[in-house]
Design a protein around this motif. Structure first.
Motif, PDB file in Angstrom:
ATOM      1  N   ALA A 140       7.111  11.267  17.165  1.00 26.12           N
ATOM      2  CA  ALA A 140       7.640  11.106  18.528  1.00 26.12           C
ATOM      3  C   ALA A 140       9.166  11.079  18.520  1.00 26.12           C
ATOM      4  N   VAL A 141       9.730  10.350  17.562  1.00 29.48           N
ATOM      5  CA  VAL A 141      11.190  10.293  17.462  1.00 29.48           C
ATOM      6  C   VAL A 141      11.763  11.668  17.129  1.00 29.48           C
ATOM      7  N   GLY A 142      11.095  12.391  16.228  1.00 33.28           N
ATOM      8  CA  GLY A 142      11.559  13.731  15.871  1.00 33.28           C
ATOM      9  C   GLY A 142      11.533  14.678  17.045  1.00 33.28           C
ATOM     10  N   VAL A 143      10.438  14.636  17.807  1.00 35.23           N
ATOM     11  CA  VAL A 143      10.324  15.499  18.993  1.00 35.23           C
ATOM     12  C   VAL A 143      11.398  15.162  20.005  1.00 35.23           C
ATOM     13  N   LEU A 144      11.643  13.859  20.214  1.00 37.33           N
ATOM     14  CA  LEU A 144      12.671  13.431  21.163  1.00 37.33           C
ATOM     15  C   LEU A 144      14.048  13.928  20.737  1.00 37.33           C
ATOM     16  N   CYS A 145      14.326  13.826  19.439  1.00 44.93           N
ATOM     17  CA  CYS A 145      15.617  14.310  18.934  1.00 44.93           C
ATOM     18  C   CYS A 145      15.765  15.818  19.141  1.00 44.93           C
ATOM     19  N   MET A 146      14.685  16.555  18.912  1.00 42.35           N
ATOM     20  CA  MET A 146      14.735  18.004  19.108  1.00 42.35           C
ATOM     21  C   MET A 146      14.961  18.359  20.570  1.00 42.35           C
ATOM     22  N   LEU A 147      14.316  17.595  21.476  1.00 40.01           N
ATOM     23  CA  LEU A 147      14.495  17.854  22.904  1.00 40.01           C
ATOM     24  C   LEU A 147      15.934  17.588  23.334  1.00 40.01           C
ATOM     25  N   VAL A 148      16.478  16.467  22.860  1.00 40.15           N
ATOM     26  CA  VAL A 148      17.857  16.128  23.208  1.00 40.15           C
ATOM     27  C   VAL A 148      18.816  17.174  22.664  1.00 40.15           C
ATOM     28  N   SER A 158       2.893   8.557  13.798  1.00 41.52           N
ATOM     29  CA  SER A 158       2.987   8.899  15.219  1.00 41.52           C
ATOM     30  C   SER A 158       4.368   8.580  15.761  1.00 41.52           C
ATOM     31  N   VAL A 159       4.897   7.415  15.368  1.00 40.50           N
ATOM     32  CA  VAL A 159       6.225   7.025  15.833  1.00 40.50           C
ATOM     33  C   VAL A 159       7.284   7.981  15.293  1.00 40.50           C
ATOM     34  N   ALA A 160       7.164   8.337  14.013  1.00 38.62           N
ATOM     35  CA  ALA A 160       8.130   9.257  13.409  1.00 38.62           C
ATOM     36  C   ALA A 160       8.102  10.623  14.087  1.00 38.62           C
ATOM     37  N   GLU A 170       0.844  -1.185   0.000  1.00 40.54           N
ATOM     38  CA  GLU A 170       0.000   0.000   0.000  1.00 40.54           C
ATOM     39  C   GLU A 170       0.881   1.237   0.000  1.00 40.54           C
ATOM     40  N   ALA A 171       0.508   2.263  -0.727  1.00 43.87           N
ATOM     41  CA  ALA A 171       1.267   3.509  -0.768  1.00 43.87           C
ATOM     42  C   ALA A 171       1.023   4.319   0.491  1.00 43.87           C
ATOM     43  N   GLY A 172       2.057   5.181   0.939  1.00 42.53           N
ATOM     44  CA  GLY A 172       1.894   6.059   2.103  1.00 42.53           C
ATOM     45  C   GLY A 172       2.235   5.352   3.406  1.00 42.53           C
ATOM     46  N   PHE A 173       1.955   6.077   4.554  1.00 45.66           N
ATOM     47  CA  PHE A 173       2.268   5.556   5.870  1.00 45.66           C
ATOM     48  C   PHE A 173       0.985   5.413   6.677  1.00 45.66           C
ATOM     49  N   THR A 174       1.038   4.500   7.608  1.00 44.23           N
ATOM     50  CA  THR A 174      -0.113   4.322   8.485  1.00 44.23           C
ATOM     51  C   THR A 174      -0.055   5.363   9.592  1.00 44.23           C
ATOM     52  N   LEU A 175      -1.113   5.530  10.332  1.00 46.11           N
ATOM     53  CA  LEU A 175      -1.178   6.485  11.433  1.00 46.11           C
ATOM     54  C   LEU A 175      -0.166   6.135  12.514  1.00 46.11           C
ATOM     55  N   VAL A 176       0.027   4.873  12.755  1.00 50.80           N
ATOM     56  CA  VAL A 176       0.992   4.435  13.773  1.00 50.80           C
ATOM     57  C   VAL A 176       2.407   4.825  13.358  1.00 50.80           C
TER      58      VAL A 176
END
Length: 208
Positions: free
Chosen positions: A33-41, A29-31, A20-26
């Motif tokens: 969350a990881v981006g926010v965590l990287c920005m915080l660090v 969400s994970v991407a 299937e083309a594209g990404f799922t909601l999960v």
């Protein structure tokens, strides 16, 4: 001569689903969350680096200021009369008033340098804390302040736990001077340092 073309067919494995083309909601969400965590660090690392840089700069400024202040004090104490020196207290800190020697044709006299650095007979130099800053004031013969006070060092710590920010003790011709300094940083941390010096005047050579 006829040539028969060959046809190839690729069959999917049993039970396989087409991609299937594209990404799922999960996945999104994970991407995120990881981006926010990287920005915080990264933000915390940058903040720590900035705080460390500020601390280093403040410590260097403090050391340079104290070195100049102590050297000025030592110069005057070395040629001061211990007998004429006066030590009192004001607002939890000590106040030092002294006279230094001056050479004249008719002998030694006692006085102090004015705000321009010119030695004046009968004058005095006063060292005291004003608004958490150690200053030097030139007093004329009548005890009046002449000129503007000269700033020696900033950030003298307020009195606490029976400890003075600026203290002077005299034992004979030996002066013990102690400075307690405080620096505050933007991240809420504080830097405290204690500096001291001992200087011996020479009343036997300079007169009483």
């Amino acid at each position: 001569m006829n040539t028969t073309g060959r046809q190839f067919r690729y069959l999917s494995a049993p039970g396989a689903q087409p991609s299937e083309a594209g990404f799922t909601l999960v996945e999104v969400s994970v991407a995120v969350a990881v981006g926010v965590l990287c920005m915080l660090v990264l933000g915390q690392a940058l903040s720590s680096a900035a705080g460390s840089s500020e601390s280093i700069v403040r410590q260097a400024e403090m050391l340079n200021g104290v070195q100049r202040c102590m050297e000025d004090l030592r110069k005057e104490l070395r040629c001061a009369s211990a007998d004429l020196a006066e030590i009192s207290s004001s607002d939890g800190n000590d106040v030092l008033v002294l006279k230094t020697s001056g050479s004249f044709s008719d002998g030694l006299r006692w006085g102090a340098c004015d705000e321009a650095g010119v030695w004046q007979a009968g004058w005095s130099a006063r060292f005291r804390v004003v608004d958490n800053h150690l200053v030097r004031e030139a007093l004329d013969i009548a005890g009046r302040v002449r000129g503007d006070p000269r700033l020696l060092v900033r950030g003298v710590e307020a009195e606490g736990d029976d400890e003075k920010g600026f203290s002077v003790e005299k034992t004979g011709s030996l002066f013990n001077v102690e400075l307690r300094l405080l620096r505050s940083f933007r991240n809420g941390t504080e830097l405290r340092r204690v500096f001291s010096t001992s200087v011996k005047s020479l009343p036997g050579l300079l007169g009483g």
